[in-house]
Design a protein around this motif. Structure first.
Motif, PDB file in Angstrom:
ATOM      1  N   ALA A   8       0.724  -1.140   0.042  1.00 32.22           N
ATOM      2  CA  ALA A   8       0.102   0.033  -0.157  1.00 32.22           C
ATOM      3  C   ALA A   8       0.892   1.143  -0.092  1.00 32.22           C
ATOM      4  O   ALA A   8       2.010   1.284  -0.264  1.00 32.22           O
ATOM      5  CB  ALA A   8      -0.787  -0.087   1.221  1.00 32.22           C
ATOM      6  N   VAL A  64      -0.551  -1.374  -5.084  1.00 36.27           N
ATOM      7  CA  VAL A  64      -1.181  -0.345  -5.397  1.00 36.27           C
ATOM      8  C   VAL A  64      -0.410   0.602  -6.359  1.00 36.27           C
ATOM      9  O   VAL A  64      -0.648   1.669  -6.805  1.00 36.27           O
ATOM     10  CB  VAL A  64      -1.763   0.660  -4.225  1.00 36.27           C
ATOM     11  N   ASN A  68      -1.284   3.834  -8.543  1.00 39.82           N
ATOM     12  CA  ASN A  68      -0.526   5.228  -8.074  1.00 39.82           C
ATOM     13  C   ASN A  68       0.055   5.875  -9.144  1.00 39.82           C
ATOM     14  O   ASN A  68       0.270   7.303  -9.302  1.00 39.82           O
ATOM     15  CB  ASN A  68       0.283   5.085  -6.714  1.00 39.82           C
ATOM     16  N   GLY A 252      -5.743  -3.501  -3.847  1.00 37.71           N
ATOM     17  CA  GLY A 252      -5.641  -3.302  -2.639  1.00 37.71           C
ATOM     18  C   GLY A 252      -6.941  -3.333  -1.605  1.00 37.71           C
ATOM     19  O   GLY A 252      -6.714  -3.972  -0.883  1.00 37.71           O
TER      20      GLY A 252
END
Lengths: 518, 352
Positions: A8, A64, A68, A252
């Motif tokens: 994460a 993630v 991102n 996630g």
């Protein structure tokens, strides 16, 4: 034995599992450097559970990072888009509706060309190879290494996309990468095309992300096959993940929800995932997250990528308490959390500090919050509880409420009972539910097609859709004996006579231990 | 306040209102919203009220066939202008204005686009008040003069002009062909005289769509929104059952059951292509021609019939339908639940 890892923004969590049993777990906070965070998490897991690298049969990763990269518009490749469908579709050319800054980051070139099909399978117009060669010539003059191709009704007939790719590859060489829209969803041209464009733009960046991951495992001496979580929580192998990075976007949150279901053995529940900066509330139905209605927008781009329906609150363990304690968050400590909360030697009162001050949680150095006014701390926690309870109420089933499960690093901040909601479950290993969700060894297959029935019965065509989804799951590596249909619907198409239906089927199966070829 | 122009400043309000007035049908507005946004600040179409001066020859424009298929096979933008041109060529009369066949869903947004493309004014009216699956339900085809010339341009590029046709003739001539030629078509009916528009149209539809869109976005809560428009929220809860079957009239029939989270009451929605009838604990509380809309209470987005799944949270909102339908029993009979094959009377809005 298998390892599940979830990466994460602020944590890399790792678990060691055999079947449904958790043998060891690590929750590792980090600032920016993902590869060393993964190294560190693996080292800690090894130190705690003393496994031998050669005993690890499979590694499953949820991350993630790819999403991102899109959200931050960072490291995206300029992409050429070719849509096959002329003379149709020109009212809305590729990139229509994209936020300007995203279009600027991704747009390399875009072309409308002939090709594509009608819903009954007839060709709209034949693919024009000469036209495609001209387009290849234009692309060849630009600095572009990634191409997205869409065609009308590709979910029913992908031949046009495949033919166009072959022509372009012959012209432009094998280094050019392609994302074809039929791999990214069902009916809905723009959303499917957008998913293909975003995928094309992320291929190179995702490749580097996955290279780093494999390097981390190699450094730890683990050579087991690597699987990556996709949006619905099922897995794809590394080769597939490199080709379809957009399929990792929702992993996630999906993994937290599915991990909560696995840990509690409750397949239908409301899950509260309390993180450092946010709290996500979602619903698990038959072991899978409930999806939102309609297309999800990511970075302002509508795509066909299915995302779980989440209610996100801007409050988590690291949220700063405003002076006076009247309100909490949304300015979270975020990345600097470990250094900034009082219990970790910081200077700002956070929700986690309040929980430690009243003795609800036992993390960090409790002596550092000895001076905190207990009434203030209780008021802060109460405010968080009310926010969470309101959100749970909004997603809860009215008459026969679902059990509520709290997971995530901040789950300890919640009380055992929520106001108006009642008891909440907080299973063992709740802090690493996301890594546990990543380690669920399942794969899936999906079919989404429109058919106008001629002489065949609706049952025959329904069966065909179900078998199509099951075949896709087996092709993705499922053990054929374990494959089952988890979602099916057959909707008559409004405003059209003549037995036209949309068939959607999804099959799920256990990852074959004998090395299927997902 | 009545609209006199429709432009880029109103795009979002307009599409939000058109979507809600689609009553779960009429097609997804997202694509056409994007198309309108692409036009940008150039979008500025004059809007004419039915009570003011109208052009003598008006084209009523609409879509026939599947809007789901249109989401995949997107228009190229020439379909409506070509349908208008076909009418002009056949009749030798120049079209002076455009009106949407129905306000609900994508049709009225297409009408705005074609008005922008052709430079014609848009009439602040429609012929349904909501959305409908069948041409004969349009208020245009009333008693008296009910034969018009109409041109359909299919998504495969065919133009099918039918002269002196009733709504039934048009259904016969078009519906099957459209299913065989790409799945959707743009149509234009006309020239329709200004008098016919005055006596048959539902007035103020564009103004209403913009007002509804604006206030559903701005209202403190959905109760406030519904009250502002003379309606109410009949239930808010989660869907427990969705059953879908084929249907001869609407081509599809949906039976949706939700449980009100406030009091456990059972909300049942009967839907064809659109929501047609709402019952609470077995008692009809609203029906066609009233507006029945299911909204996502969090985002306030209007949910289409085929968006609905078990577990979806919905707020069921009813708003008054077009008063035009209630003025004569023969009008009401055309759009009451019985017209959709359901054995229920239209629910009187005065009982709300």
């Amino acid at each position: 034995m298998r390892i599940g890892i979830d990466i994460a923004r602020t944590h890399a969590d790792a678990v060691l599992m055999t079947d449904d049993v958790v043998l060891g777990s690590v929750k590792h906070a980090f600032n920016a450097d993902v590869p060393s965070a993964v190294d560190e998490a693996l080292a800690q897991l090894s130190a705690r559970s003393a496994f031998r690298a050669r005993d690890i049969e499979t590694v499953m990763v949820g991350t993630v990072q790819v999403m991102n990269a899109l959200l931050e518009a960072e490291g995206l490749s300029r992409t050429a888009v070719i849509r096959l469908g002329l003379p149709a579709t020109s009212l809305l050319p590729p990139f229509a509706g994209w936020p300007t800054h995203m279009a600027e980051a991704v747009h390399g070139a875009s072309f409308l060309a002939h090709g594509g099909h009608d819903f009954d399978g007839r060709a709209i117009s034949p693919v024009d190879r000469e036209e495609l060669r001209r387009i290849a010539g234009e692309i060849g003059r630009l600095e572009i290494s990634s191409i997205a191709i869409s065609s009308v009704f590709a979910p029913i007939n992908a031949d046009a996309e495949i033919e166009a790719r072959n022509v372009l590859r012959d012209e432009l060489g094998r280094e050019m990468t392609f994302s074809l829209s039929h791999d990214f969803g069902g009916i809905g041209l723009l959303e499917r095309e957008n998913a293909a464009i975003v995928n094309a733009a992320l291929l190179e960046r995702a490749g580097r992300i996955f290279d780093q991951l494999t390097a981390s495992f190699a450094r730890s001496g683990i050579s087991a096959p690597l699987y990556v979580s996709q949006n619905d929580g099922t897995l794809m192998n590394l080769e597939r993940a490199r080709r379809y990075p957009v399929a990792t976007f929702a992993s996630g949150s999906t993994n937290s929800l599915r991990g909560a279901a696995l840990l509690t053995g409750i397949d239908d529940c409301v899950v509260v995932d309390v993180g450092g900066v946010t709290t996500d509330i979602g619903v698990v139905s038959a072991g899978f997250p409930l999806r939102g209605a309609g297309a999800a927008a990511l970075a302002g781009i509508r795509t066909s990528i299915a995302m779980p329906d989440l209610l996100s609150l801007a409050v988590g363990g690291g949220s700063i308490v405003m002076p006076g304690g009247a309100s909490v968050g949304p300015k979270s400590i975020g990345h600097g959390r470990a250094a900034n909360a009082l219990i970790f030697g910081g200077r700002k009162l956070t929700v986690a500090d309040a929980a430690v001050a009243v003795g609800r949680a036992d993390i960090g150095d409790a002596s550092r919050v000895a001076h905190v006014d207990r009434r203030l701390a209780r008021r802060v926690l109460r405010a968080v509880e009310m926010q969470v309870a309101d959100a749970v109420e909004r997603v809860q089933l009215p008459i026969s409420p679902l059990p509520v499960v709290a997971v995530g690093g901040g789950a300890a901040l919640l009380p055992d009972r929520l106001p108006r909601i009642g008891a909440i479950e907080r299973p063992p290993h709740h802090a690493v539910a996301n890594a546990i969700g990543a380690a669920i060894p399942q794969v899936s297959g999906v079919v989404d097609q429109v058919h106008r029935l001629a002489s065949e019965s609706i049952e025959t065509q329904s069966e065909a859709a179900r078998y199509g989804a099951m075949d896709a799951a087996i092709a993705a590596g499922a053990d054929p004996r374990s494959v089952r249909i988890v979602d099916f619907d057959c909707i008559p198409i409004p405003y059209l006579p003549g037995r036209a239906y949309r068939f959607r089927a999804k099959a799920v199966g256990d990852l074959s231990k004998y090395g299927g070829t997902p | 306040m009545t609209l006199s122009r429709l432009g880029s400043a109103e795009t979002i309000d307009f599409s939000t209102g058109a979507s809600l007035l689609g009553c779960g049908g009429g097609g997804r507005v997202d694509y056409l919203t994007t198309a309108l946004e692409l036009v940008g600040d150039d979008l500025d179409v004059p809007v004419l009220g039915v009570d003011g001066p109208l052009p003598e020859s008006i084209a009523v424009v609409g879509l026939l066939g599947s809007t789901l298929i249109m989401d995949e096979k997107i228009p190229n933008g020439t379909e409506f202008p070509r349908a208008l041109r076909a009418l002009e060529q056949w009749s030798g009369i120049q079209i002076g204005g455009v009106a949407a066949a129905q306000i609900g869903g994508v049709t009225s947004m297409q009408a705005l686009i074609v008005a922008h493309q052709t430079g014609l004014p848009l009439i602040d009216a429609d012929f349904e008040g909501t959305a409908t699956p069948r041409l004969e339900q349009l208020s245009l085809f009333g008693p008296g003069e009910n034969r018009f010339t109409a041109a359909a341009v299919t998504s495969t590029g065919l133009t099918i002009l039918v002269a002196d046709a009733t709504a039934e003739d048009l259904e016969d001539a078009w519906r099957g062909t459209v299913a065989d030629t790409g799945g959707w078509a743009a149509f234009a009916i006309g020239p329709v005289s200004a008098d016919n528009v005055r006596s048959r149209a539902i007035e103020g539809s564009l103004t209403r769509a913009v007002a509804i869109g604006r206030s559903v976005r701005a209202a403190k809560d959905l109760d406030e929104f519904a009250r502002e428009h003379g309606g109410r929220v009949v239930a808010t809860g989660r869907i427990r059952e969705v059953e879908r079957t084929g249907d001869a009239l609407s081509f599809v029939h949906n039976d949706i059951v939700a449980v009100d989270s406030a009091n456990g009451a059972i909300l049942r929605i009967e839907a064809g292509s659109e929501y047609l009838l709402a019952l609470i604990d077995g008692v009809p509380v609203a029906s066609t021609p009233s507006v029945i809309a299911l909204l996502d209470p969090l985002t306030r987005r209007s949910l289409a019939v085929d968006d609905l799944r078990v577990g979806t949270t919905v707020a069921a909102i009813v708003l008054p339908g077009a008063a035009w339908w209630w003025k004569e029993a023969s009008r009401l009979a055309r759009v009451s639940p019985r017209a959709y094959g359901m054995d229920f009377d239209a629910v009187d809005e005065a009982t709300w």
